[in-house]
Design a protein around this motif. Structure first.
Motif: not given
Ligand SMILES: Cc1cc2nc3c(=O)[nH]c(=O)nc-3n(C[C@H](O)[C@H](O)[C@H](O)COP(=O)(O)O)c2cc1C
Length: 250
Positions: A135-144
């Motif tokens: 789960e720690s591999l990706y951001r869920e949206s560009t706001s992150e």
């Protein structure tokens, strides 16, 4: 490994700093080596070499320990740092697209023994391996992404589909040293002037990383892309910046 969409990966990747230290299996490493041989340069007149290293081949790793590293070596020629950044970012995205974590490392280098295995100059390392938690591999949206706004990185108003991916590029210390001008089928890339040689070196690598995102986005939108040296753009940098390269996007 699955086939890759590097463009989509630009919008979710992030640096991974905590790894499962178990080495990746032989097949996976062979696929990584095969992909490494397909990387595109900005300038194919610059000879480069990439090696997969293990922890024992890298000096001083108090905080960022990974099972593997890619070391890039290059001929020292005009544009070589930007060229190396451009090439290795293709690997960073390839890893992310295949659920493998990675992180650029500017703070250390290979051991003297490893350095002596290449005739070329060592440029930079990219750590990689399985993340401890997927789960720690990706951001869920560009706001992150903690990034500058498009207005801060460019005065071009009609190329957001290319500039947004460029602005999401990783950079040393998240400095984002880039500024883009142009429009109407050409984008000129400039780098902020740096105080120290160390920063300058890292910034030139960062510029290659942003150019990689720009190039991937342009190709994604079906454009024909070509890197050129634009003399007029070179002679007219924005205040506090110097010229790197231009991308013809037709
Ligand atoms: C050339 C370069 C060198 C870097 N060196 C280090 C490093 O030595 N240690 C580290 O933890 N992160 C390093 N980073 C990672 C950046 O800190 C990171 O890319 C930036 O903060 C943006 O975060 P993101 O990659 O998660 O989007 C480096 C990045 C680049 C591009």
């Amino acid at each position: 490994m699955k086939q890759i969409n590097l463009y989509e990966t630009i919008f979710k990747r992030k640096s991974m700093r905590r790894y499962d230290l178990t080495p990746l299996n032989k097949n996976t490493l062979a696929e990584i080596s095969a992909y490494m041989r397909t990387l595109k340069p900005i300038d194919d007149n610059i000879t480069t070499e990439m090696k997969i290293l293990s922890q024992k081949d890298v000096k001083n790793l108090p905080t960022l320990k990974a099972p593997h590293y890619i070391a890039v070596f290059s001929e020292n020629k005009e544009g070589y740092l930007t060229n190396a950044g451009f090439m290795l970012q293709q690997m960073d995205l390839f890893f992310s697209a295949n659920d493998i974590g990675s992180c650029w490392i500017g703070m250390t280098k290979p051991t003297e023994k490893t350095l002596s295995t290449s005739k070329l100059e060592f440029v930079i390392l990219l750590a990689f391996g399985k993340p401890i938690e997927i789960e720690s591999l990706y951001r869920e949206s560009t706001s992150e992404f903690n990034r500058k706004s498009l207005e801060q990185i460019s005065n071009i108003t009609n190329a957001n589909e290319l500039l947004e991916p460029a602005g999401l590029a990783p950079s040393s210390g998240n400095n984002q040293p880039w500024f883009f001008t142009g429009g109407d089928g050409i984008i000129h890339a400039y780098c902020v002037k740096s105080i120290t040689i160390m920063y300058k070196r890292m910034h030139m690598i960062d510029m290659g990383i942003a150019m990689c995102h720009l190039w991937i986005a342009a190709k994604h939108f079906g454009k024909k892309v070509e890197f050129i040296n634009d003399i007029a753009a070179q002679n007219n940098p924005p205040e506090g910046y110097y010229y790197i390269v231009s991308l013809n996007v037709k």
